[in-house]
Design a protein around this motif. Structure first.
Motif, PDB file in Angstrom:
ATOM      1  N   UNK A   1     -17.483  73.660  25.008  1.00 11.86           N
ATOM      2  CA  UNK A   1     -15.956  72.786  26.322  1.00 11.86           C
ATOM      3  C   UNK A   1     -16.414  71.968  26.797  1.00 11.86           C
ATOM      4  N   UNK A   2     -16.918  72.417  27.825  1.00 12.19           N
ATOM      5  CA  UNK A   2     -17.969  70.880  28.714  1.00 12.19           C
ATOM      6  C   UNK A   2     -19.296  70.267  28.456  1.00 12.19           C
ATOM      7  N   UNK A   3     -19.896  70.659  26.924  1.00 15.73           N
ATOM      8  CA  UNK A   3     -19.991  69.923  26.348  1.00 15.73           C
ATOM      9  C   UNK A   3     -19.059  68.932  25.719  1.00 15.73           C
ATOM     10  N   UNK A   4     -18.146  69.001  25.739  1.00 10.53           N
ATOM     11  CA  UNK A   4     -17.038  68.255  24.804  1.00 10.53           C
ATOM     12  C   UNK A   4     -16.480  66.839  26.594  1.00 10.53           C
ATOM     13  N   UNK A   5     -17.176  66.771  27.528  1.00 11.09           N
ATOM     14  CA  UNK A   5     -16.311  66.307  28.861  1.00 11.09           C
ATOM     15  C   UNK A   5     -17.321  64.975  28.792  1.00 11.09           C
ATOM     16  N   UNK A   6     -18.044  65.266  27.933  1.00 11.14           N
ATOM     17  CA  UNK A   6     -19.685  64.032  28.433  1.00 11.14           C
ATOM     18  C   UNK A   6     -19.209  63.334  26.503  1.00 11.14           C
ATOM     19  N   UNK A   7     -18.472  63.885  26.041  1.00  8.07           N
ATOM     20  CA  UNK A   7     -18.626  63.290  24.605  1.00  8.07           C
ATOM     21  C   UNK A   7     -17.945  61.482  24.556  1.00  8.07           C
ATOM     22  N   UNK A   8     -18.932  60.947  23.302  1.00  6.88           N
ATOM     23  CA  UNK A   8     -18.219  59.472  23.124  1.00  6.88           C
ATOM     24  C   UNK A   8     -17.251  59.489  23.012  1.00  6.88           C
ATOM     25  N   UNK A   9     -16.857  60.560  22.210  1.00  8.68           N
ATOM     26  CA  UNK A   9     -14.933  59.554  21.866  1.00  8.68           C
ATOM     27  C   UNK A   9     -13.694  60.462  22.570  1.00  8.68           C
ATOM     28  N   UNK A  10     -13.158  58.868  23.376  1.00  7.79           N
ATOM     29  CA  UNK A  10     -12.091  59.149  24.352  1.00  7.79           C
ATOM     30  C   UNK A  10     -11.321  60.966  23.798  1.00  7.79           C
ATOM     31  N   UNK A  11     -10.746  60.325  22.641  1.00  7.38           N
ATOM     32  CA  UNK A  11     -10.121  61.794  22.934  1.00  7.38           C
ATOM     33  C   UNK A  11      -9.983  62.770  22.499  1.00  7.38           C
ATOM     34  N   UNK A  12     -11.720  62.891  22.268  1.00  8.78           N
ATOM     35  CA  UNK A  12     -12.149  64.391  22.625  1.00  8.78           C
ATOM     36  C   UNK A  12     -12.564  64.527  23.971  1.00  8.78           C
ATOM     37  N   UNK A  13     -13.108  63.662  25.071  1.00 10.06           N
ATOM     38  CA  UNK A  13     -13.089  63.668  25.884  1.00 10.06           C
ATOM     39  C   UNK A  13     -11.945  64.158  26.752  1.00 10.06           C
ATOM     40  N   UNK A  14     -10.452  62.931  26.384  1.00  9.69           N
ATOM     41  CA  UNK A  14      -8.967  63.562  27.146  1.00  9.69           C
ATOM     42  C   UNK A  14      -9.008  64.843  26.808  1.00  9.69           C
ATOM     43  N   UNK A  15      -8.700  65.399  25.626  1.00 10.40           N
ATOM     44  CA  UNK A  15      -8.771  66.570  25.686  1.00 10.40           C
ATOM     45  C   UNK A  15      -9.187  67.790  26.087  1.00 10.40           C
ATOM     46  N   UNK A  16     -10.511  67.575  25.936  1.00 15.96           N
ATOM     47  CA  UNK A  16     -11.381  68.680  26.738  1.00 15.96           C
ATOM     48  C   UNK A  16     -11.210  68.402  27.923  1.00 15.96           C
ATOM     49  N   UNK A  17     -11.102  67.211  28.662  1.00 13.52           N
ATOM     50  CA  UNK A  17     -10.202  67.494  30.563  1.00 13.52           C
ATOM     51  C   UNK A  17      -9.055  68.140  30.902  1.00 13.52           C
ATOM     52  N   UNK A  18      -7.425  67.923  29.890  1.00 10.95           N
ATOM     53  CA  UNK A  18      -7.052  68.418  29.952  1.00 10.95           C
ATOM     54  C   UNK A  18      -7.059  70.553  29.898  1.00 10.95           C
ATOM     55  N   UNK A  19      -7.745  71.101  28.037  1.00 13.29           N
ATOM     56  CA  UNK A  19      -8.040  72.480  28.495  1.00 13.29           C
ATOM     57  C   UNK A  19      -9.078  72.383  29.610  1.00 13.29           C
ATOM     58  N   UNK A  20      -9.558  71.980  30.752  1.00 10.38           N
ATOM     59  CA  UNK A  20     -10.172  72.435  31.796  1.00 10.38           C
ATOM     60  C   UNK A  20      -8.800  72.120  32.980  1.00 10.38           C
TER      61      UNK A  20
END
Length: 874
Positions: free
Chosen positions: A72-91
């Motif tokens: 999940x930490x790797x997804x915080x910097x993902x290019x896709x905005x939705x993926x990045x948003x969802x990962x941030x919400x999880x953290x």
């Protein structure tokens, strides 16, 4: 026409995977999907994990066990905005779990989370990124990481976000961060006070509360207080206090006001706008304990400044504080007592509390709450310092007993404060007597044994203030207080050492106490202290001198000198020279030793022994003086002490009344004088066996101290009486005291002493004098090395000099006693030069003379060049 044929569909490409819809009911499967390269799968997996994490702490722990955090930490910097948003919400959700926090710190993801606070990101991302930071910032290590990665600035910017959740999370994180001094300093540089003040207008109480809490911390710094004042923050705080609907914010608002009141400019501003009066009224009338407590704390903080105290006094803050003392809340009582302590620095406030406040504080001393008692004692300590009227008021309110009870408290602060109040009271004699009647000496033993230096210091000071008379000192000694007091002299703390020295100096006023203190090693410790430039103080030097001056036997043995102000009293003994640091054996021990070849110990004693001799023994030979006395000797001694106090050079005519002289049996004196002459003759002829038996019989009848093995050493013991010396005192009092010329007094006394000690001895016949044999005979007869001075009928320099000093002190003639080398000693007196009495420019200083007691008794030699004159004289 031919028949139409249906066209077949083209088969899908062989290298394309057909779409597959998967429905998973296992979290482990979804966690595996976090490693997928497809944005859609990642987004849906994150969404599922978010919903799962929301359900409770157990699910968060499960995700941690399944290894979801690291991908999940790797997804915080993902290019896709939705993926990045969802990962941030999880953290944002997971970061509330302590184990997740620990792992996140190890993975060093703080920079990635802070990056989500960028202005261009969505509000949802701001919300959960700030929530993650708020959760993480509860621990010190995470605070450091957030600060080092520059998280403070974007958080301050988000205080102006339109979303209330973002504001709430941001101010909460900031509140956690500013607990650290470095963060507070940076907060001021980032101009954070205005946006924080804006949050006070929020419609959400939680945001207002967090803003007030943050202001309560940052306003510890002067710069932040100044900025708050410049941005009209004080007005906002007063408005909150005036709004009853916001009573849930009043406690925190008062905390901020308390800090602001430490600033003189802010204090003046509040006073000018009427806010100070509102504050006091608010504190007094509120029914909420925490509000009252914080109001009192605000006053206490502000009162640390003298100008603020003046403003408070003008607003009659004392009435408010006295009212708060009656609160049912212990916290309010403590805060009010502390505020009174601060206000007591103002003279007007001290006077006000004399009638109102002190009685209430005395009542608080009886509280079951130790903190309340400590705070009340502190207030009383400050109120009674340098204020006799308040000390009287505390005593009149029956404060002595509860104060003494507090001396046994487990709280060091309470003990120190109570001791201070008692010390302040004891400055007045009537109060000191009252304190002594409450067994103060026993109560001080515990504090003297304390390991706390403040308690030790205050307890020693109380001893110095209360142990001012013989009875109190005896109580202290019997209670075992001298040992810990002497031990405090060894303290490495300057204040403890100083106050302990002061107490020792006071206790050493009595000779018996001085002797006891010397036995316990006080003199040795003080000598060691006074050799150190850094450790010595005026009190240690004064205590050392006082001990020696009230233990003259030790002083003369150590220094070989007694000044005219050192008055020899009964029980004085000359042991001979000893080196500094050497213990002087007690007279009792010396008296119980068998006679030896050692130098005789000379005893001065005009008191009778414990048991008076039978009437039939009055006419016995005075060879042995262990049981003989003259009934008026004690009155003569008392009178001579009074004369000495009145004039250091002159005697007083008021020495004993005619009635006392008449009450003395004449036959007793005459017999003693006659026997003394007979004794002197008998001593020249030598003593036979019959006389020795007679002496032995007389010793037994007259209850002499029993020798080792003959009786109980531990029974109460008295120094041997010296009837001959009593006669000497009577005779010089009667014949020399009426003489009005001091020089003539000295000459007559010198001749008298020489006559009693073997008369005039020419220098060329000094070696034939035979005084050594006479002293040896006395020691054998007395069965002791201790020889009363009156028993000696053949005396050399040091015998005569001691007798002269002892008799001179009895009748108020000022003289010193000086020990020389080779058994020499002499007396020095100061006389005015008769030829220069009328000289212009005032009286000249007196001149020093040596008194001749051997070669030309009564002769006086002016001392010019000490070494040459002494050599010629001796």
């Amino acid at each position: 026409m031919g028949k139409k044929i249906k066209k077949e569909a083209e088969p899908p490409p062989k290298d394309v995977f057909d779409p597959l819809t998967i429905e998973s009911k296992k979290a482990a499967t979804v966690v595996l999907m976090l490693n997928s390269p497809e944005e859609e799968i990642l987004a849906k997996a994150c969404e599922a994990i978010y919903r799962f994490a929301l359900k409770g702490e157990e699910n968060k722990a499960t995700l941690l066990e399944l290894g979801a955090v690291e991908p999940l930490t790797k997804l915080l910097t993902h290019e896709d905005k939705i993926v990045r948003r969802n990962a941030t919400m999880i953290f944002g959700i997971l970061a509330s779990n302590n184990d997740v926090k620990k792992l996140l710190r190890e993975l060093d993801v703080m920079h990635s989370v802070i990056a989500q606070l960028a202005p261009e990101e969505e509000v949802v991302i701001h919300e959960f990124a700030s929530l993650c930071l708020a959760n993480m910032s509860a621990e010190y290590t995470s605070k450091v990481q957030i600060f080092e990665h520059g998280g403070l600035e974007p958080l301050i910017r988000l205080l102006s976000s339109p979303d209330p959740d973002v504001k709430k999370n941001s101010i909460e994180c900031i509140y956690n961060l500013v607990q650290d001094f470095q963060c507070r300093a940076t907060l001021h540089e980032l101009n954070a006070i205005p946006p924080i003040l804006d949050l006070l207008k929020s419609e959400y109480p939680i945001i207002q509360l967090l803003a007030l809490k943050t202001l309560g911390v940052v306003t510890y710094d002067k710069e932040s207080r100044t900025m708050l004042r410049e941005n009209q923050g004080v007005d906002q705080l007063i408005k909150i206090l005036e709004t009853k609907e916001w009573n849930d914010l009043h406690v925190e608002a008062l905390s901020v006001v308390a800090n602001c009141l430490e600033d003189m400019d802010t204090m003046v501003l509040i006073q000018q706008t009427g806010g100070l009066k509102k504050l006091l009224s608010f504190a007094e009338n509120s029914t909420i304990p925490d509000i009252q407590k914080n109001a009192a704390k605000a006053i206490s903080k502000a009162a640390s400044d003298s100008e603020n105290r003046k403003l408070f006094h003008e607003q009659e803050v004392e009435k408010c504080l006295v009212a708060l003392l009656g609160s049912e809340s212990d916290g309010t009582k403590i805060a009010a007592s502390q505020a009174i302590s601060a206000m007591s620095e103002n003279a007007g406030s001290k006077e006000f509390f004399n009638n109102q406040g002190i009685p209430q504080l005395i009542q608080l001393l009886k509280s079951d709450n130790e903190e309340v008692r400590e705070a009340a004692a502190l207030a009383l300590a400050n109120l009674t310092t340098c204020n006799p009227a308040n000390a009287n008021a505390a005593a009149e309110a029956d404060g002595i007993e509860p104060l003494i009870n507090i001396l046994s408290s487990k709280r060091d602060g309470a003990v120190a404060n109570a001791a201070t109040v008692l010390t302040n009271m004891a400055m007045q004699e009537p109060l000191r007597v009252n304190i002594q009647s409450h067994d103060i000496m026993h109560a001080l033993i515990g504090p003297l044994h304390s390991a706390n230096t403040v308690v030790q210091s205050k307890a020693a000071l109380t001893v110095a203030a209360t142990a001012c008379d013989a009875e109190a000192q005896t109580e202290l000694r019997n209670a075992g207080g001298l040992e810990p007091l002497v031990e405090l002299l060894r303290s490495k703390n300057d204040e403890v050492r100083k106050n302990a020295s002061w107490a020792v100096m006071v206790c050493a006023n009595e000779e018996l106490m001085a002797v006891e203190l010397c036995k316990l090693g006080a003199l040795d410790i003080l000598e060691e202290i006074n050799l150190s430039v850094s450790r010595k103080n005026k009190f240690s030097e004064a205590a050392h001198n006082k001990l020696l001056n009230n233990h003259l036997s030790l002083k003369y043995s150590q220094t070989g000198y007694l000044s005219s102000s050192n008055i020899i009293s009964d029980g004085f003994y000359d042991y001979g020279r000893i080196n500094p640091g050497t213990k002087l054996p007690p007279l009792k021990d010396l008296a119980f030793q068998e006679p030896s070849d050692l130098r005789a110990i000379l005893l001065v004693n005009s008191k009778s022994s414990e048991v008076s001799p039978p009437a039939s023994m009055e006419d016995k030979s005075s060879d042995v003086g262990y049981g003989r006395s003259i009934s008026s000797s004690s009155s003569l001694r008392r009178a001579s002490k009074e004369k000495t106090k009145k004039n250091s050079y002159h005697f007083s005519a008021a020495f004993g009344s005619p009635t006392e002289e008449k009450s003395e049996p004449a036959s007793g004196r005459n017999t003693a004088l006659g026997k003394g002459t007979a004794k002197e003759k008998a001593s020249r002829k030598g003593r036979g066996k019959k006389e020795e038996e007679k002496v032995k019989e007389e010793e037994e009848v007259l209850a002499v101290p029993k020798l080792p093995g003959e009786g109980n050493y531990d029974k109460e013991w008295y120094p041997p009486a010296d009837s001959d010396f009593c006669v000497y005192v009577y005779e010089v009092t009667k014949s020399i005291l009426p003489i009005t010329n001091i020089k003539e007094q000295i000459e007559v006394l010198a001749k008298y002493v020489a006559e009693k000690m073997g008369g005039k001895i020419p220098k060329e016949k000094l070696h034939d004098f035979g005084w050594e044999l006479h002293i040896s005979e006395l020691k054998y007869q007395l069965k002791s090395n201790v020889v009363p001075i009156g028993q000696i009928k053949k005396g050399t320099f040091y015998h005569r000099a001691l007798l002269f000093k002892a008799l001179a002190d009895k009748i108020g003639i000022g003289c010193s006693l000086v020990r020389g080398e080779y058994g020499r000693a002499w007396n020095e007196v100061k006389l005015m030069n008769e030829s220069r009495k009328g000289a212009i420019g005032g009286l000249p200083p007196p001149e020093v003379y040596i008194v001749d007691l051997m070669f030309h008794p009564g002769g006086l030699m002016k001392l010019r060049s000490r070494d040459a004159d002494l050599y010629r004289f001796l």
